[in-house]
Each structure stands twice: as structure tokens, then as C-alpha cells.
Design a protein around this motif. Structure first.
Motif: not given
Length: 238
Positions: A132-133, A177-179, A222-224
Motif C-alpha cells: 500500500f504505497t 496503491c495510491g493513498k 489501486a487507490v485507498m
């Protein structure tokens, strides 16, 4: 009939229990997020990932592994990665002698790509699919939970450095995953402990904080979303 998106769930320890195997086999489960409690050493992590994939090969194995203070696995050969703010600081540093104006930006970008490759390669070697980065939040200097996890205050610098990091992840076969969409950097509260509220207008948020998501849309897998309430939009967390 309600359509449900698959859930990412967690597991308790260093290996799967019978109950966890049954839970992971459920069609509403899409993957597993690992935490520091799931880590003993590389051999154990590799075994755990194999156990998860043996239940269902399509289960996604993910972890919050950014560098700096958010890095779940830190021993047994895992490289201690710098916080993302270190790359932003390098970008803004003075050029070396004879290097020219864009020198620090190029050095920062290359360093971010190298960090992404190391991050991805070490996790992939143990069987983890997705980290998740990158963090795309802007560093307003206010947020206790984001802080040095953000690359920079300028959304353009954040975008270029995140793209460089994502290139390194891609080279290692690691998902990204962009967040935290549309932006967690402005609020002070830690969303793990309270629900932060960002009272700015949607226009202001989209113009700055959310800008990297549009610019990176072709590369983000992906996006969080942020666990933040934006009352100018509605009363629920993003």
C-alpha cells in the motif's frame, strides 16, 4: 441481491489456523493484509504467503510497506527504507557543483526508483503481491499521522517522485496503491484514533490534494480512500 466487493482481511499470527483457512476460502474474501505481528523472519513469512496461496491462488497478499516509520518488516535482511520526505528534501536541496538546476530533482527521482525496486523485490521474494504505497498526501506540516510519510508539499513534486517510486515497484513485479484519496495531509487528527474532518471546499481539495491522482491515473493500480470526513461533500468518510 447486493453486490459486494471482496474484503481484505487479516490473520492472527505466524501461520494460518484451520478457522482462518476456512475464512480465506470464503468467496467474499479477496485478500489478506499482513502486519508486524505476522512477521518472524523471511522463511516464516514465505511459508505464510504459501499457506495463503494454497487456500486460493487468487488471494491478494498486501502490506503497508512505505519506508520510514511505516514498514512492517525490518529485520532478517529487509532494508530500512527512508521516509518519503527524504526524497522531497533531496529534490529541494542545492545542486552539486557543475550539476545544473535540475540535478537534485533527477537525483531524488532516481533514488525513489531505487527505493521502489528494493521495497518491491524484498517483498516479492517472500510472496507478497502488493504494497500500500505510494503516499500521495501533501505535507502541510500539520498532520501527526502523515508527517514525513509524504514526499512534499507541492503536488507536482509528489506526483513525479511517486511516479519514480512506482517505476521501481513495477520493475520488481510489485503492485502499487495510491493513498489516501482525496488527501489526508491537511487534517491534524490521526484517523486510527479519531475521525478527522477536513472542512475545505471540494474545489480546493481537488485543485491541490487530489491532483496527483489525476496525473498518475494511467499508472496507479489501486487507490485507498482516506478515513476522513469532508463535510463540503457529505457527512461520511471518503
Amino acid at each position: 441481491m447486493h453486490q459486494h466487493a471482496p474484503l481484505i482481511i487479516d490473520v492472527a499470527g505466524h501461520s494460518l489456523t484451520t478457522a482462518e483457512r476456512q475464512r480465506l476460502a470464503h468467496p467474499l474474501v479477496g485478500g489478506v493484509i499482513l502486519f508486524a505481528r505476522n512477521w518472524q523472519d523471511r522463511a516464516q513469512l514465505t511459508r505464510l504467503c504459501r499457506q495463503i496461496k494454497a487456500v486460493r491462488p487468487d488471494l491478494l497478499i498486501a502490506v503497508d510497506h512505505e519506508g520510514g516509520r511505516v514498514q512492517r518488516f525490518r529485520t532478517d535482511g529487509f532494508t530500512h527504507l527512508p521516509p518519503m520526505a527524504a526524497f522531497g528534501a533531496l529534490w529541494l536541496s542545492a545542486p552539486k557543483k557543475g550539476e545544473g538546476e535540475g540535478g537534485p530533482a533527477m537525483r531524488a527521482s532516481n533514488a525513489a526508483t531505487a527505493a521502489g525496486y528494493v521495497l518491491g523485490a524484498e517483498l516479492r521474494a517472500c510472496g507478497v503481491d502488493l504494497s500500500f504505497t505510494p503516499v500521495l498526501d501533501l505535507d502541510y506540516g500539520e498532520s501527526s499521522v502523515i508527517g514525513d510519510r509524504a514526499f512534499a508539499r507541492d503536488p507536482r513534486v509528489v506526483t513525479v517522485l511517486a511516479q519514480a517510486l512506482m517505476l521501481g515497484l513495477q520493475q520488481s513485479g510489485m503492485g502499487n496503491c495510491g493513498k489516501h484519496f482525496p488527501g489526508h495531509g491537511f487534517v491534524k487528527a490521526d484517523s486510527h484514533l479519531a475521525i478527522p474532518v477536513d472542512k475545505r471546499s471540494l474545489k480546493a481539495i481537488l485543485a491541490e490534494d487530489a491532483a496527483p491522482y489525476g496525473w498518475l491515473s494511467s499508472g496507479l493500480q489501486a487507490v485507498m480512500p482516506a478515513h476522513v470526513i469532508y463535510p463540503k461533500v457529505d457527512g461520511r468518510p471518503a
